[in-house]
Design a protein around this motif. Sequence first.
Motif, PDB file in Angstrom:
ATOM      1  N   UNK A 178       0.804  -1.228   0.000  1.00  0.00           N
ATOM      2  CA  UNK A 178       0.000   0.000   0.000  1.00  0.00           C
ATOM      3  C   UNK A 178       0.836   1.277   0.000  1.00  0.00           C
ATOM      4  N   UNK A 179       2.091   1.170   0.373  1.00  0.00           N
ATOM      5  CA  UNK A 179       2.956   2.344   0.381  1.00  0.00           C
ATOM      6  C   UNK A 179       3.229   2.804  -1.056  1.00  0.00           C
ATOM      7  N   UNK A 180       3.001   4.064  -1.326  1.00  0.00           N
ATOM      8  CA  UNK A 180       3.275   4.603  -2.653  1.00  0.00           C
ATOM      9  C   UNK A 180       4.761   4.570  -2.958  1.00  0.00           C
ATOM     10  N   UNK A 181       5.082   4.274  -4.189  1.00  0.00           N
ATOM     11  CA  UNK A 181       6.471   4.344  -4.631  1.00  0.00           C
ATOM     12  C   UNK A 181       7.378   3.232  -4.124  1.00  0.00           C
ATOM     13  N   UNK A 182       6.788   2.160  -3.620  1.00  0.00           N
ATOM     14  CA  UNK A 182       7.596   1.066  -3.061  1.00  0.00           C
ATOM     15  C   UNK A 182       8.370   0.300  -4.139  1.00  0.00           C
ATOM     16  N   UNK A 183       7.891   0.401  -5.365  1.00  0.00           N
ATOM     17  CA  UNK A 183       8.533  -0.321  -6.473  1.00  0.00           C
ATOM     18  C   UNK A 183       7.624  -1.369  -7.101  1.00  0.00           C
ATOM     19  N   UNK A 184       6.330  -1.259  -6.871  1.00  0.00           N
ATOM     20  CA  UNK A 184       5.371  -2.261  -7.378  1.00  0.00           C
ATOM     21  C   UNK A 184       5.379  -2.370  -8.901  1.00  0.00           C
ATOM     22  N   UNK A 185       5.267  -1.223  -9.562  1.00  0.00           N
ATOM     23  CA  UNK A 185       5.175  -1.272 -11.029  1.00  0.00           C
ATOM     24  C   UNK A 185       6.505  -1.706 -11.631  1.00  0.00           C
ATOM     25  N   UNK A 186       7.590  -1.285 -11.010  1.00  0.00           N
ATOM     26  CA  UNK A 186       8.916  -1.718 -11.473  1.00  0.00           C
ATOM     27  C   UNK A 186       9.025  -3.239 -11.364  1.00  0.00           C
ATOM     28  N   UNK A 187       8.601  -3.753 -10.224  1.00  0.00           N
ATOM     29  CA  UNK A 187       8.687  -5.194 -10.019  1.00  0.00           C
ATOM     30  C   UNK A 187       7.696  -5.939 -10.932  1.00  0.00           C
ATOM     31  N   UNK A 188       6.478  -5.451 -11.034  1.00  0.00           N
ATOM     32  CA  UNK A 188       5.463  -6.112 -11.883  1.00  0.00           C
ATOM     33  C   UNK A 188       5.914  -6.216 -13.325  1.00  0.00           C
ATOM     34  N   UNK A 189       6.388  -5.082 -13.857  1.00  0.00           N
ATOM     35  CA  UNK A 189       6.746  -5.074 -15.266  1.00  0.00           C
ATOM     36  C   UNK A 189       7.957  -5.987 -15.514  1.00  0.00           C
ATOM     37  N   UNK A 190       8.885  -6.007 -14.576  1.00  0.00           N
ATOM     38  CA  UNK A 190      10.065  -6.867 -14.752  1.00  0.00           C
ATOM     39  C   UNK A 190       9.731  -8.352 -14.580  1.00  0.00           C
ATOM     40  N   UNK A 191       8.828  -8.655 -13.669  1.00  0.00           N
ATOM     41  CA  UNK A 191       8.379 -10.048 -13.537  1.00  0.00           C
ATOM     42  C   UNK A 191       7.664 -10.464 -14.840  1.00  0.00           C
ATOM     43  N   UNK A 192       6.835  -9.565 -15.352  1.00  0.00           N
ATOM     44  CA  UNK A 192       6.145  -9.841 -16.622  1.00  0.00           C
ATOM     45  C   UNK A 192       7.173 -10.038 -17.742  1.00  0.00           C
ATOM     46  N   UNK A 193       8.197  -9.200 -17.741  1.00  0.00           N
ATOM     47  CA  UNK A 193       9.245  -9.294 -18.760  1.00  0.00           C
ATOM     48  C   UNK A 193       9.994 -10.608 -18.685  1.00  0.00           C
TER      49      UNK A 193
END
Length: 207
Positions: A9-24
């Motif tokens: 829930x913390x903003x800017x924790x790195x969720x999208x960075x991690x999601x996109x790289x896991x997807x990659x």
Amino acid sequence: MRSILVVNPKGGAGKTTLSTNVAGYLAREGERVVIGDLDRQQSAMAWLDFRAEHLPHISGFDARDGWDKGRPKGSTALVIDAPAGIHGKGLSEALKQADKVLVPVQPSLFDMAATEEFLRLVVEEKAVRKQKTFVALVAMRVDPRTRTAAMLERFLSHFELPVLTYLRDTQIYPAAAAEGKTLFDLAPSRTRRELENWQPLVDWIRA
Ligand SMILES: Nc1ncnc2c1ncn2[C@@H]1O[C@H](COP(=O)(O)OP(=O)(O)OP(=O)(O)O)[C@@H](O)[C@H]1O
Ligand SMILES: [Mg+2]
């Protein structure tokens, strides 16, 4: 189909960075990957718009409209990018969709404080207690040899959740993202060191 929820829930924790790289990573492995974007800001969807045709294909849909609406058929892996502030029913629903949950955490007092209550909630979830859903942590933007890493480790040790790896604070991530890419789309000579840090995470995803 495998499904991985990336959440904090913390903003800017790195969720999208991690999601996109896991997807990659999964796309590079030949999976048919779809990102379910739960964020009002639709950052992962915006990233997909930049992704070149010749790269391993990743599709996406706005998961706020429901889990089936707009979701491409025939995918073999779902990666869910959660928004900041996710809680309550939205969080429960997202957890229900996932068989694995990744929680990125940064080693700052503010991040740890904001993550603490969330982790307590998550470990109490029925599916997690019954080991139907597996939860693991990823330390973001931290060198494991530093004092901040030791502080983060002490904090995380209270939860009995595995800390899979420490991902470095490096411009590789934002630079790749700006081109619709991930670590797994770059020349290995540029990413060798960081790919080593990904190995335990990759092993966990595959297990
Ligand atoms: N390991 C890293 N090294 C360098 N920069 C990073 C790293 N991880 C994330 N960042 C940067 O930190 C910022 C926040 O990351 P990101 O957008 O992934 O977080 P988020 O949890 O999805 O944020 P939000 O809560 O707003 O959705 C971005 O600018 C991203 O490029
Ligand atoms: Mg995000």
